[in-house]
Design a protein around this motif. Structure first.
Motif, mmCIF file in Angstrom:
data_model
loop_
_atom_site.group_PDB
_atom_site.id
_atom_site.type_symbol
_atom_site.label_atom_id
_atom_site.label_comp_id
_atom_site.label_asym_id
_atom_site.label_seq_id
_atom_site.Cartn_x
_atom_site.Cartn_y
_atom_site.Cartn_z
ATOM 1 N N ASN A 144 0.691 -1.409 0.005
ATOM 2 C CA ASN A 144 0.230 -0.120 -0.030
ATOM 3 C C ASN A 144 0.995 1.269 -0.105
ATOM 4 N N ASP A 145 0.911 2.029 -0.967
ATOM 5 C CA ASP A 145 1.852 2.988 -1.394
ATOM 6 C C ASP A 145 0.929 4.393 -1.311
ATOM 7 N N PRO A 146 1.168 5.126 -0.314
ATOM 8 C CA PRO A 146 0.409 6.373 -0.234
ATOM 9 C C PRO A 146 1.021 7.503 -1.221
ATOM 10 N N PHE A 147 2.210 7.357 -1.961
ATOM 11 C CA PHE A 147 2.462 8.009 -2.995
ATOM 12 C C PHE A 147 1.881 7.961 -4.483
ATOM 13 N N GLU A 148 0.943 6.845 -4.491
ATOM 14 C CA GLU A 148 0.393 6.375 -5.504
ATOM 15 C C GLU A 148 -0.956 7.032 -5.613
ATOM 16 N N ASP A 149 -1.267 8.004 -6.398
ATOM 17 C CA ASP A 149 -2.531 8.907 -6.303
ATOM 18 C C ASP A 149 -4.028 8.031 -6.332
ATOM 19 N N ALA A 150 -3.908 6.875 -7.096
ATOM 20 C CA ALA A 150 -4.980 6.091 -7.244
ATOM 21 C C ALA A 150 -5.269 5.290 -5.922
ATOM 22 N N GLU A 151 -4.222 5.069 -5.256
ATOM 23 C CA GLU A 151 -4.328 4.226 -3.939
ATOM 24 C C GLU A 151 -4.712 5.071 -2.755
ATOM 25 N N ARG A 152 -4.096 6.568 -2.639
ATOM 26 C CA ARG A 152 -4.334 7.398 -1.779
ATOM 27 C C ARG A 152 -5.772 7.687 -1.743
ATOM 28 N N GLU A 153 -6.494 7.936 -2.974
ATOM 29 C CA GLU A 153 -7.800 8.340 -2.864
ATOM 30 C C GLU A 153 -8.612 7.397 -2.357
ATOM 31 N N VAL A 154 -8.374 6.087 -2.232
ATOM 32 C CA VAL A 154 -9.220 5.093 -1.727
ATOM 33 C C VAL A 154 -9.044 5.316 -0.166
ATOM 34 N N TRP A 155 -7.812 5.564 0.258
ATOM 35 C CA TRP A 155 -7.398 5.535 1.614
ATOM 36 C C TRP A 155 -8.272 6.892 2.392
ATOM 37 N N LEU A 156 -7.932 7.506 1.423
ATOM 38 C CA LEU A 156 -8.611 8.920 1.989
ATOM 39 C C LEU A 156 -10.154 9.034 1.937
ATOM 40 N N GLY A 157 -10.656 7.915 1.028
ATOM 41 C CA GLY A 157 -12.147 7.911 0.779
ATOM 42 C C GLY A 157 -12.680 6.940 1.576
ATOM 43 N N ASP A 158 -13.361 5.757 0.749
ATOM 44 C CA ASP A 158 -13.936 4.812 1.728
ATOM 45 C C ASP A 158 -13.566 3.377 1.546
ATOM 46 N N TYR A 159 -12.436 3.544 2.232
ATOM 47 C CA TYR A 159 -11.674 2.054 2.283
ATOM 48 C C TYR A 159 -12.381 1.241 3.249
ATOM 49 N N LYS A 160 -12.912 -0.034 2.969
ATOM 50 C CA LYS A 160 -13.279 -0.953 3.824
ATOM 51 C C LYS A 160 -12.620 -2.129 3.883
ATOM 52 N N THR A 180 13.044 14.877 -4.839
ATOM 53 C CA THR A 180 11.696 15.293 -5.466
ATOM 54 C C THR A 180 10.552 15.285 -4.711
ATOM 55 N N LYS A 181 10.377 13.860 -3.759
ATOM 56 C CA LYS A 181 9.125 13.596 -3.357
ATOM 57 C C LYS A 181 9.034 14.458 -2.039
ATOM 58 N N TYR A 182 9.775 15.106 -1.592
ATOM 59 C CA TYR A 182 9.458 15.993 -0.201
ATOM 60 C C TYR A 182 8.427 16.852 -0.797
ATOM 61 N N LYS A 183 8.564 17.037 -1.995
ATOM 62 C CA LYS A 183 7.304 18.292 -2.492
ATOM 63 C C LYS A 183 6.015 17.595 -2.178
ATOM 64 N N CYS A 184 5.828 16.337 -2.546
ATOM 65 C CA CYS A 184 4.402 15.574 -2.090
ATOM 66 C C CYS A 184 4.344 15.732 -0.775
ATOM 67 N N LEU A 185 5.040 15.610 0.200
ATOM 68 C CA LEU A 185 4.719 15.708 1.797
ATOM 69 C C LEU A 185 4.348 17.138 1.695
ATOM 70 N N LYS A 186 4.946 18.042 1.182
ATOM 71 C CA LYS A 186 4.701 19.637 1.419
ATOM 72 C C LYS A 186 3.376 19.982 0.965
ATOM 73 N N GLU A 187 3.223 19.478 -0.210
ATOM 74 C CA GLU A 187 1.690 19.627 -0.852
ATOM 75 C C GLU A 187 0.486 18.889 0.076
ATOM 76 N N TRP A 188 0.862 17.744 1.066
ATOM 77 C CA TRP A 188 -0.068 17.061 1.710
ATOM 78 C C TRP A 188 0.073 17.698 3.306
ATOM 79 N N GLY A 189 0.445 18.947 3.205
ATOM 80 C CA GLY A 189 0.509 19.633 4.588
ATOM 81 C C GLY A 189 1.362 19.190 5.727
ATOM 82 N N TYR A 190 2.632 18.651 5.308
ATOM 83 C CA TYR A 190 3.774 18.506 5.988
ATOM 84 C C TYR A 190 4.811 19.623 5.911
ATOM 85 N N ASP A 191 5.226 20.229 6.893
ATOM 86 C CA ASP A 191 6.188 21.399 6.891
ATOM 87 C C ASP A 191 7.543 20.868 6.608
#
Ligand code: RAT
Ligand code: ZN
Length: 416
Positions: A144-160, A180-191
């Motif tokens: 389960n990779d939180p950096f994959e958009d298609a997967e994130r969406e499910v985790w943040l939505g209605d994963y059962k 490069t990926k530190y920018k993703c964390l930044k976008e997701w609200g991590y300082d």
């Protein structure tokens, strides 16, 4: 009941290994909540990336032409190339045949369209039940990779949750591409900043903790290159020691290192383009010694690393070696590795995981591996019986339960 002779021994080992319900500790399968991410059916099976690589050795179309084809066209090409114009005895080809056979299809017909018809009558839910039954698997661990958009969406939505599908937090981008990926964390609200200052490290730990809360993973995992070294002056090494190690300890979520992948040696092959290189077992030893209260699951991709890794596991109880990974998942190498591991470590290993990318593959990967593990185990019991040692059926059952699941759950200190 005491085993009286070799005949009884063979019968008992085979029966117990055939009937054991497996915990498959590493797959790329998903629950149905992830929609199209759960792959299944004959066109998926035939277009497994292991088979793409084998096909491209024979055909003279360009890589771009291949990738532009529809899934069904790709499957037709692979079937024609590897199954009709050549004999399908490579392990990945043979796997397709084992799946068809175990599903009761007529392998001798060679009729891809009739196999397609079979899958059309099935709903995915029915098929999941069937595959778990035929494969003799009780639970599998997803990737389960939180950096994959298609997967994130499910985790943040209605994963059962589906209790057969366990979770593993996959964090390759954090370790292999921080610049490069530190920018993703930044976008997701991590300082965070690219520079790993105290605040950034704290925020990476917060990111890991948030995803552990969200996913309840059994372990955190990363696939790592041959030159993965800790300690060294690199962001990867710093993130391992300052973030992964402390969070792993605090949350009792072991760190699984999958070491030895040379990424995209042939980029045109895309998902089939990775290769293998020798890794550094010294890094595993360093981490196990420096962090004795942490737990590490380790698999390595190079055949040349296997002996050294087994020896490392003899030195550290916080190291659990698992699986014959990817290019090692071939009968001759599974046999060699399993023999060596049993000889050096007794039953204190996890001999195999499936790495299934398609649901159906649980059937063949486990059919093939069960047989080899049974052969090796039979030999090992036979050797000790030859000294006059006696074995009870219950003891064989105990050992089989450990190597196909209990060792993993005990290491995690979690219930089955
Ligand atoms: O074996 C595979 O399917 C590889 O492509 C990888 O997915 C590997 O197993 C991994 O988990 O990185
Ligand atoms: Zn994998």
């Amino acid at each position: 009941m005491k085993i009286q002779n070799t005949y009884e021994l063979r019968k008992a080992v085979d029966r117990m290994i055939d009937n054991i319900k497996i915990t498959d500790i590493h797959t790329h399968l998903f629950t149905t909540d992830f929609n199209d991410l759960l792959l299944w059916g004959v066109d998926e099976l035939v277009t497994y990336h292991y088979l793409i690589a084998e096909t491209m050795r024979w055909v003279d179309i360009s890589y771009d032409e291949y990738w532009a084809m529809s899934k069904q066209e790709q499957a037709d090409l692979i079937w024609d190339t590897l199954f009709i114009k050549n004999s399908p005895y490579s392990e990945a080809c043979r796997g397709v045949l084992t799946v068809l056979e175990k599903l009761g299809l007529d392998v001798s017909s060679r009729d891809l369209n009739s196999y397609r018809e079979y899958f059309k009558q099935m709903t995915v839910d029915q098929y999941i039940d069937k595959v778990f039954e035929v494969a003799g698997v009780s639970s599998i661990v997803m990737t389960n990779d939180p950096f994959e958009d298609a997967e994130r969406e499910v985790w943040l939505g209605d994963y059962k949750a589906d209790k057969r599908f366990k979770t593993a937090l996959r964090i390759d981008p954090l370790l292999n591409a921080w610049n490069t990926k530190y920018k993703c964390l930044k976008e997701w609200g991590y300082d965070v900043k690219e520079e790993l200052d105290e605040n950034t490290l704290k925020e990476i730990r917060r990111f890991l903790n948030d995803w552990i809360d969200r996913m309840n993973p059994l372990y955190m995992a990363a696939s790592l290159p041959p030159d993965f070294v800790v300690p060294e002056e690199s962001s990867r090494s710093k993130i391992v020691e300052e973030c992964i190690v402390p969070v792993s300890l605090e949350r009792n979520v072991p760190f699984a290192m999958m070491i030895g992948v040379k990424k995209l040696v042939n980029p045109q092959l895309q998902v089939a383009g990775d290769s293998v290189g020798k890794g550094d077992v010294g890094t595993v030893e360093y981490l196990c010694a420096k962090y004795p209260h942490n737990k590490f699951l380790v698999t390595m991709l190079a055949r040349e690393n296997q002996h050294e890794l087994c020896v490392a596991a003899r030195k550290f109880r916080n190291l659990l070696v698992f699986g014959c990974w990817w290019f090692l998942n071939n009968p001759s190498l599974i046999e060699e590795m399993t023999r060596m591991r049993f000889e050096l470590l007794g039953p204190s290993v996890i001999p195999q995981h499936s790495d299934a990318r398609m649901l159906d593959q649980l059937i063949y990967k486990w059919t093939h591996s069960r047989k080899i593990i049974a052969d090796v185990l039979f030999d090992k019991y036979n050797d000790i019986i030859a000294t006059g040692w006696t074995i009870e059926e219950e003891e064989i059952q105990r050992d089989v339960e450990k190597i196909f699941g209990k060792n993993f759950w005990d290491f995690l200190e979690r219930e089955f």
